[in-house]
Design an enzyme around this catalytic site. Structure first.
Site, mmCIF file in Angstrom:
data_model
loop_
_atom_site.group_PDB
_atom_site.id
_atom_site.type_symbol
_atom_site.label_atom_id
_atom_site.label_comp_id
_atom_site.label_asym_id
_atom_site.label_seq_id
_atom_site.Cartn_x
_atom_site.Cartn_y
_atom_site.Cartn_z
ATOM 1 N N ARG A 532 0.798 -1.179 -0.067
ATOM 2 C CA ARG A 532 0.080 -0.026 -0.138
ATOM 3 C C ARG A 532 0.788 1.286 -0.116
ATOM 4 N NH1 ARG A 532 -4.077 0.046 4.558
ATOM 5 N NH2 ARG A 532 -2.359 -0.654 5.700
ATOM 6 N N SER A 593 8.394 -5.065 5.924
ATOM 7 C CA SER A 593 8.005 -5.907 6.798
ATOM 8 C C SER A 593 9.161 -7.326 6.647
ATOM 9 C CB SER A 593 6.524 -6.177 6.904
ATOM 10 O OG SER A 593 5.813 -5.405 6.732
ATOM 11 N N ASP A 647 6.674 -3.911 10.192
ATOM 12 C CA ASP A 647 5.192 -3.481 10.260
ATOM 13 C C ASP A 647 4.727 -3.856 11.676
ATOM 14 O OD1 ASP A 647 4.374 -6.865 9.012
ATOM 15 O OD2 ASP A 647 5.989 -6.199 10.241
HETATM 16 C C1 G6P Z 1 -1.291 -4.874 7.765
HETATM 17 C C2 G6P Z 1 -0.206 -4.068 8.095
HETATM 18 C C3 G6P Z 1 1.018 -4.522 7.303
HETATM 19 C C4 G6P Z 1 1.290 -5.856 7.734
HETATM 20 C C5 G6P Z 1 -0.065 -6.594 7.578
HETATM 21 C C6 G6P Z 1 0.212 -8.033 8.040
HETATM 22 O O1 G6P Z 1 -1.971 -4.737 6.601
HETATM 23 O O2 G6P Z 1 -0.373 -2.587 7.412
HETATM 24 O O3 G6P Z 1 2.191 -3.606 7.654
HETATM 25 O O4 G6P Z 1 2.363 -6.325 7.023
HETATM 26 O O5 G6P Z 1 -0.982 -6.314 8.176
HETATM 27 O O6 G6P Z 1 -0.897 -8.861 7.629
HETATM 28 P P1 G6P Z 1 -1.146 -9.587 6.260
HETATM 29 O O7 G6P Z 1 -2.150 -10.414 6.549
HETATM 30 O O8 G6P Z 1 -1.701 -8.677 5.483
HETATM 31 O O9 G6P Z 1 0.092 -10.542 6.045
HETATM 32 C C1 BGC Z 2 9.020 -10.862 8.857
HETATM 33 C C2 BGC Z 2 8.967 -10.004 9.796
HETATM 34 C C3 BGC Z 2 7.362 -9.409 9.684
HETATM 35 C C4 BGC Z 2 6.444 -10.467 9.896
HETATM 36 C C5 BGC Z 2 4.976 -10.085 9.808
HETATM 37 C C6 BGC Z 2 8.201 -11.936 8.930
HETATM 38 O O1 BGC Z 2 8.095 -12.903 7.984
HETATM 39 O O2 BGC Z 2 10.345 -11.397 8.928
HETATM 40 O O3 BGC Z 2 9.930 -8.822 9.404
HETATM 41 O O4 BGC Z 2 7.360 -8.464 10.652
HETATM 42 O O5 BGC Z 2 6.608 -11.313 8.584
HETATM 43 O O6 BGC Z 2 4.648 -9.442 8.559
#
Ligand code: G6P
Ligand code: BGC
Ligand code: BGC
Length: 907
Positions: A532, A593, A647
């Site tokens: 995003r 992330s 994140d």
């Molecule tokens: C939200 C946060 C992101 C995060 C994500 C993890 O969208 O804004 O920064 O990485 O959650 O959840 P997801 O299920 O999208 O991996």
């Molecule tokens: C990453 C982290 C991140 C997490 C959640 C992991 O695979 O190593 O940096 O915070 O995923 O998105």
């Protein structure tokens, strides 16, 4: 003679002592009974509670009629079908159509005091008969499996779990009603200790009769028993049985029509004799219909009538006898014989004399008429009831005509010469559009019970295999406390820079927002399900966010680093154009992330990719530099990349803006990770002892040192081996959304290979990687989803499943997601306990900012995490705050704090 045939007899006016009422049934009253019973059946099917329908319509967990493949040796214990006797059978099912091995059986008379005594005594008696039978018959005693043919009204909650509702037919043992009769039998067998037998199924005799029915032209889908008692079962469409959460297939329903009329519906056809018999019975007011049909009562009805006629001088010259005046003086056998025209009047005289009577010339014929009237009415009533069942089958299958076979069982059928023919005639009258064939059961349903037992044994074996397979996923408190302790130890080592699977990366975020931040910021959010670009306006009245979701194609995520960052810049440019920001150089916060060793707020060296990303030439690089180079390549505009945040940090900051106690960030989405505010003094490698530093734990890698191997299963190993980073992110691969679906798929493959699921058919779809999305777990485990909807999800995956399969898939999903939530909870418990001890507090109140699709969408995940934290860190009051705006807002806030601090140092 005909004019004064059975019908005439009772209705002839002025005949001394003959009441003018209802023996046998007129066609009108038969239709009335048919309609009234049908109404009662449909009310019960719909689950009508009040007024409670007179018939119970009890589901029996038998979902299919036999398909003849059942095989094996089974012990069958029959209790209640034939009154005061208990039967043990040894049944061998060959699994080959038409090849039958005659069951071996032994009958045991049940003493009256046992039928009326304490329940334990009855079940001990049954267990003794069992071992006596086994002693008398040389059978292989290994792994004996028993089917319990228990012919009384029971609420079944499984093939081997059944609670007695009420006794009928001369039984009235104490301490059994409301109890699970399978458990009572298991306890008695244990007390007996003579043999180890596994009671795997409890079956009503009507079901055994139906299931034992030889495969004929018409499907045998009705079981009808008229022995001491009477009842019927039939195959109903599962969707019509309200108590069942099922919309496919059929289920066998035991009607328990014996209690029809207990609500007074039979008032019009009940005679004085019926009322007297009921009053004198063990259960007055109950089983009214049964007391007009069942073999336990026919003799008594005849006795009542004969006694009445004798006392009114119509019979035996007005003389009576002890047998004639005492209850039970005339038995079914007597009635059947006396009515049997082939037996002739001579035999009737013999029987009457044996009853202490001195029959005159015409008495025998009159007695035969009475017997015929009583039995004809019973057969006609039974026919009216059966016609109601046939009509129900027509309704349930929306069929005008019906071709069906009815399996019949019971001594009234076997002994009574005309019962079946009267029944057939009357059914043909009442249900002319039904082509009904009657198949007498060959062994009282013993084989049928063995068939159900075979199915139950197969399901029980499947259940055992399922439990064995899922057992490693069921973590207990001790195991979770070990994970918590190992996590804690790894945290300390990581903070001190020692070898640890937890990198404990300083993030250079030293404070959570204090609400004085202001300004417009750009933010990028990469690493979750979606990429995003956000415009974040932090103002006095709060934070406004405008964002656009862009996809990161797999080829980009796994292409070259340059391609990935060029794609990111393309999205930024597109967003700026759409938001009219082109040419503006806003401070930018980059939520990235992935594990980064940060050298400062705006410098992060990517340690390794995770979550399916694998872009080349990025690991070991400063991703902020890679972004800036991509921006330069685009020559579009100058962006001020101020901060790179994980994140978890973005989520903590985003929630911290609302709740200053939020000092932990947790992500459970595609990947999983956590960060928290650590005391700076504990962070080796970062100067200073005062204040705090947010630590990105990168707990996804916990266990990469093997510390989780004791908990890891072969399914986890399969998922890890198939991943693009085998041996890495072991904790993440047991918890996060990218992997749970795959763990479930591997378990389903395993259970299919064992024949437990999908009849052992390995389908192409189930062998397709990632076909079982983690979102399916959230959908399948949702409480609001009926089993049928679960089935629909799985069928869309091309899985050929039965209702049992659906239930098992649901259990697999529950086991996998529960373990994930508990492991996640153990991790959070380790973090909050660290903070509490850091601050030397007895009690800690702290909030955890959470984001991630799995945590947010799974129906039970968040509750299980909180429960595990409560259990493992009882001295921490932890509030979980679901982040509404994602970590993009958090990145903007980190940027805002950095800008504020930068401005302060400048002034
Ligand atoms: C939200 C946060 C992101 C995060 C994500 C993890 O969208 O804004 O920064 O990485 O959650 O959840 P997801 O299920 O999208 O991996
Ligand atoms: C990453 C982290 C991140 C997490 C959640 C992991 O695979 O190593 O940096 O915070 O995923 O998105
Ligand atoms: C019981 C039924 C049984 C029937 C025939 C009735 O008294 O309630 O469960 O099927 O007798 O044995």
């Amino acid at each position: 003679m005909d004019s004064i045939g059975p019908v005439g007899l009772w209705q002839k006016e002025g005949a001394p002592g003959c009441p003018q009422e209802g023996l046998p049934c007129s066609p009108d009253s038969s239709e009335l009974i048919q309609a009234s019973l049908l109404r009662s059946m449909e009310q019960a099917l719909m689950g009508q509670a009040s007024p409670a329908p007179a018939v119970r319509m009890l589901p029996t967990y038998v979902g299919s009629t036999p398909h003849g493949t059942e095989q094996g040796d089974f012990v069958v214990l029959e209790l209640g079908a034939t009154g005061a006797s208990l039967r043990v059978l040894w049944v061998t099912l060959t699994g080959t159509e038409g090849h039958r091995i005659e069951p071996r059986s032994q009958e045991f008379l049940i003493p009256q005091e046992v039928m009326l005594g304490p329940g334990q005594q009855l079940f001990d008696f049954a267990a003794r008969c069992l071992s006596e039978f086994l002693d008398a018959h040389p059978v292989d005693r290994q792994g004996l499996q028993l089917g319990f043919n228990f012919s009384f009204p029971c609420h079944q909650t499984g093939l081997d779990k059944s609670t007695l509702i009420s006794w009928t037919k001369g039984f009235r043992c104490s301490g059994v009603e409301g109890q699970d009769v399978v458990q009572l039998l298991r306890d008695a067998i244990e007390r007996q200790g003579a043999c180890s037998i596994d009671v795997v199924a409890v079956v009503n005799d009507t079901v055994g009769t139906m299931m034992g029915c030889e495969l004929g032209t018409a499907p045998c889908e009705v079981g009808l028993v008229v022995d001491t008692g009477t009842n019927a079962c039939y195959m109903e469409e599962a969707r019509h049985v309200a108590v069942l959460d099922e919309d496919r297939g059929r289920v066998c329903v035991s009607i328990e029509w014996g209690s029809f009329g207990d609500d007074g519906a039979l008032g019009s056809v009940l005679t004085t004799f019926d009322r007297i018999l009921d009053q004198e019975s063990l259960n007055p007011g109950a089983q009214r219909f049964e007391k007009m049909i069942g073999g336990l009562y026919l003799g008594e009805l005849v006795r009542q009538v004969l006694a009445h006629l004798a006392q009114h001088g119509v019979l035996f010259g007005g003389c009576t006898s002890r047998a004639l005046l005492s209850r039970g003086g005339i038995l079914l056998e007597h009635v059947a014989e006396m009515e049997d025209a082939s037996a002739g009047t001579a035999r009737v005289h013999t029987i009457l004399r044996d009853l202490g009577l001195n029959p005159g010339a015409s008495d025998a014929e009159l007695v035969q008429h009475v017997c015929a009237a009583v039995c004809t009415r019973a057969a006609q009533l039974c026919a009216a009831a059966l016609a109601a069942v046939l009509t129900r089958l027509q309704h349930s299958r929306e069929q005008q005509t019906l071709q069906i076979a009815v399996a019949t069982g019971g001594r009234v059928f076997e002994q009574h010469p005309r019962f079946l023919s009267v029944l057939q005639e009357t059914v043909t009258l009442l249900a002319p559009e039904c082509d009904v064939s009657f198949i007498p059961s060959v062994d009282g349903g013993g084989r049928g019970v063995a068939m159900v037992t075979a199915v139950a044994a197969r399901l029980a074996a499947h259940r055992r295999l399922l439990e064995e397979t899922l057992a490693p996923f069921r973590l207990n408190r001790e195991q979770l406390a070990v994970v918590q302790a190992q996590m804690r130890e790894a945290m300390v080592k990581g903070l001190q820079g020692e070898a640890s699977s937890l990198r404990m990366l300083p993030t250079y975020v030293r404070a959570t927002p204090d609400g004085s931040e202001r300004g417009h910021f750009l933010a990028l959010d990469l690493g979750g399900t979606n990429f995003r670009v956000l415009l974040v306006h932090v103002a006095t009245e709060g934070v406004q966010i405008t964002n656009q979701v862009y996809s990161i194609p797999e080829c980009v995520a796994r292409g070259s680093g340059q391609q990935l960052f060029d794609h990111i810049v393309d999205c930024i440019v597109d967003f700026q154009q759409k938001q009219g920001l082109s040419g503006q150089s806003l401070p930018l916060g980059f939520t990235f992330s992935f594990p980064c060793r940060q050298l400062g707020l705006d410098q992060g060296i990517l340690l390794n990719w995770t979550k399916g990303f694998n872009a080349s030439d990025c690991e070991g690089q400063d991703v902020v530099r890679l972004l800036r180079e991509a921006l330069k390549r685009r020559q579009a505009m100058e962006l001020n990349v101020v901060a790179i945040v994980n994140d978890t940090v973005g989520t903590m900051m985003s929630c911290g803006y609302e709740d200053p106690r939020c000092e932990v960030g947790l992500i459970v989405g595609t990947g999983t990770n956590a960060c928290y505010m650590e005391e700076l003094r504990n962070v080796a490698g970062v100067a200073g002892d005062l204040g705090h530093m947010c630590i990105n734990m990168e707990w996804g890698a916990f266990g990469d040192d093997g510390s989780l191997d004791t908990l890891s299963t072969c399914f986890d190993a399969s998922v890890d081996q198939a991943s693009i980073n085998p041996g890495k992110q072991r904790f993440e691969k047991m918890i996060s959304g990218m992997y749970l679906g795959e763990i479930v798929r591997h378990i389903l493959l395993h259970l299919t290979s064992l024949g437990v699921l999908f009849r052992g058919q390995q389908t192409q779809s189930l062998q397709t990687r990632d076909i079982f999305k983690t979102k399916f777990l959230s959908e399948i485990e949702s409480d609001s989803l009926a089993l049928r909807q679960v089935r629909a999800i799985l069928e869309d995956l091309g899985l050929p499943l039965t209702s049992d399969d659906t239930l098992m898939v649901l259990e697999v999903c529950q086991a996998v997601s529960q373990r994930a939530a508990q492991l996640c909870g153990a991790g959070v418990a380790a973090v909050v306990e660290k903070i509490r001890e850091n601050r030397g507090l007895e009690e800690l109140t702290v909030s955890v900012g959470v984001d991630g699709t799995l945590y947010k969408l799974h129906p039970h995940f968040s509750r299980l995490v909180a429960a595990t934290v409560q259990e493992l860190a009882p001295r921490c009051a932890v509030t979980f705050l679901q982040s509404e705006d994602g970590s993009g807002k958090g990145a903007a806030l980190v940027t805002a704090v950095a800008c504020r601090l930068a401005n302060q140092t400048r002034v």
